[in-house]
Design a protein around this motif. Sequence first.
Motif, PDB file in Angstrom:
ATOM      1  N   VAL A  70      27.494  46.425  37.615  1.00 11.73           N
ATOM      2  CA  VAL A  70      28.453  45.713  38.371  1.00 11.73           C
ATOM      3  C   VAL A  70      28.318  45.916  39.936  1.00 11.73           C
ATOM      4  CG1 VAL A  70      31.005  46.801  39.613  1.00 11.73           C
ATOM      5  CG2 VAL A  70      29.823  47.711  37.791  1.00 11.73           C
ATOM      6  N   THR A  71      28.345  44.605  40.856  1.00 13.87           N
ATOM      7  CA  THR A  71      28.130  44.444  42.156  1.00 13.87           C
ATOM      8  C   THR A  71      29.325  42.422  42.127  1.00 13.87           C
ATOM      9  OG1 THR A  71      26.039  43.342  43.232  1.00 13.87           O
ATOM     10  CG2 THR A  71      25.937  42.760  41.414  1.00 13.87           C
ATOM     11  N   LEU A  72      29.413  43.211  43.270  1.00 12.92           N
ATOM     12  CA  LEU A  72      29.797  42.017  44.326  1.00 12.92           C
ATOM     13  C   LEU A  72      29.222  41.481  45.733  1.00 12.92           C
ATOM     14  CD1 LEU A  72      33.793  42.877  44.574  1.00 12.92           C
ATOM     15  CD2 LEU A  72      32.659  41.779  42.901  1.00 12.92           C
ATOM     16  N   ARG A 137      35.870  43.773  38.547  1.00 11.89           N
ATOM     17  CA  ARG A 137      34.734  43.160  38.183  1.00 11.89           C
ATOM     18  C   ARG A 137      34.245  43.966  36.700  1.00 11.89           C
ATOM     19  NH1 ARG A 137      32.364  38.645  40.024  1.00 11.89           N
ATOM     20  NH2 ARG A 137      29.336  38.776  40.074  1.00 11.89           N
ATOM     21  N   ALA A 138      34.463  44.792  36.866  1.00  9.83           N
ATOM     22  CA  ALA A 138      34.343  45.755  35.531  1.00  9.83           C
ATOM     23  C   ALA A 138      34.530  45.519  34.369  1.00  9.83           C
ATOM     24  CB  ALA A 138      33.540  47.398  35.665  1.00  9.83           C
ATOM     25  N   GLY A 139      35.713  44.703  34.586  1.00  9.03           N
ATOM     26  CA  GLY A 139      36.754  44.835  33.055  1.00  9.03           C
ATOM     27  C   GLY A 139      37.537  46.182  32.675  1.00  9.03           C
ATOM     28  N   LEU A 140      37.529  46.914  34.097  1.00 16.85           N
ATOM     29  CA  LEU A 140      38.502  48.054  33.776  1.00 16.85           C
ATOM     30  C   LEU A 140      39.589  48.324  34.349  1.00 16.85           C
ATOM     31  CD1 LEU A 140      35.252  49.982  35.215  1.00 16.85           C
ATOM     32  CD2 LEU A 140      36.177  49.993  32.817  1.00 16.85           C
ATOM     33  N   ASP A 141      40.265  48.764  33.729  1.00 18.43           N
ATOM     34  CA  ASP A 141      42.078  48.704  33.601  1.00 18.43           C
ATOM     35  C   ASP A 141      41.978  50.178  35.395  1.00 18.43           C
ATOM     36  OD1 ASP A 141      45.261  48.759  33.036  1.00 18.43           O
ATOM     37  OD2 ASP A 141      44.401  51.387  32.847  1.00 18.43           O
TER      38      ASP A 141
END
Length: 373
Positions: A70-72, A137-141
């Motif tokens: 995870v990073t932006l 970004r992480a695809g987490l709800d």
Amino acid sequence: MLGIMTAYACPRCRTHAPASALTWCCPKCRGPWDLDFTAAPVPLASLPSRVNSLWRYTEALPLATATPRVTLGEGRTPLVPLTDTVSAKLDFLMPTLSFKDRGAVMLAELALRLQPRTVIADSSGNAGTAVAAYCARAGLDCAVYVPEGTSPKKLEQIRAHGARAVVVAGDREATAEAAREAADEPGVFYASHVYNPHFLHGTKTYAYELWEDLGGRLPNTLVVPVGNGTLLLGVALAVEELYAHGLVDHRPALVAVQAEAVSPLAAAFHAGADELPGPAEPRPTLAEGIAIPNPPRAAQILRAVRASGGTFLTVTEDRIRAAQTDLARRGLYVEPTGVACWAAVRATHGLGTTVVPLCGAGAKTGMAGQSVQ
């Protein structure tokens, strides 16, 4: 694969719990966790060749791996002079336009490893937008609890990232209570910028970046806005780590800034107290992001400021307005909470070389006293 996971430790009653669990607070005293983690020294000479995000300080980060998922590209924000002795670090130039990205990326990385049913956060705006973005970004709800009256622009940003904005009737404290109740449900990861210490290990990269940009030095004074104290406590962590490893030759004084309207920590500090006597009366202030009447880490904040030889300063609403206008005239458009430190420093002399953070972009809220259209 989770990789190496650290343990949570309660600073009050010394209870421990694995960081691989979804236990968001100490089960005995309901206080916030610290992290049982020892940073290794970061080699300054190796940094120019490293990844251009806060993950470059891998030795100092509890979730660091060779390939963080995870990073932006967060971190590495500019340092610009305001006067001969005062510089500003432009943390409003983060991906979500506030310094909260530093901690949110750590929480999202942890949540991705734990794979909860959902992630929740509570925020007056900036922490919520950061958690929403990094969960996307992480695809987490993700669901973000916000108080009524939160800036429409911040609500828009939270929803744009795909998170659910849960608007709570009442103030910031009522919002936190609602989120904590939801956090006790099974399968929920509470991405709390207050209770989860991984957030503090993200915000400490603010000081690591200053150390790197100043060639292995730190200024005489670090002025930091304080509500829940997440930036100040992160900075204190970094200073102690850098000093313990012999990477700096002094510890800067930490000067904490609160809005005069809601300043329980400043009052306790100047009264010589080690704890807050009770919650402060919630009062309106332009600096809504630091208007926290009863911060859970109050004792740690007071202890950190005293240990550094620093102090607390407060700023009036008029000084916040004037500081925001002054910075805008210098080309820096910062939200009212984010100008609090500059408001304090403008009226203060004798701090030596000083750095103030500009924590959130003005585009999120508009000018003080004006509504965002």
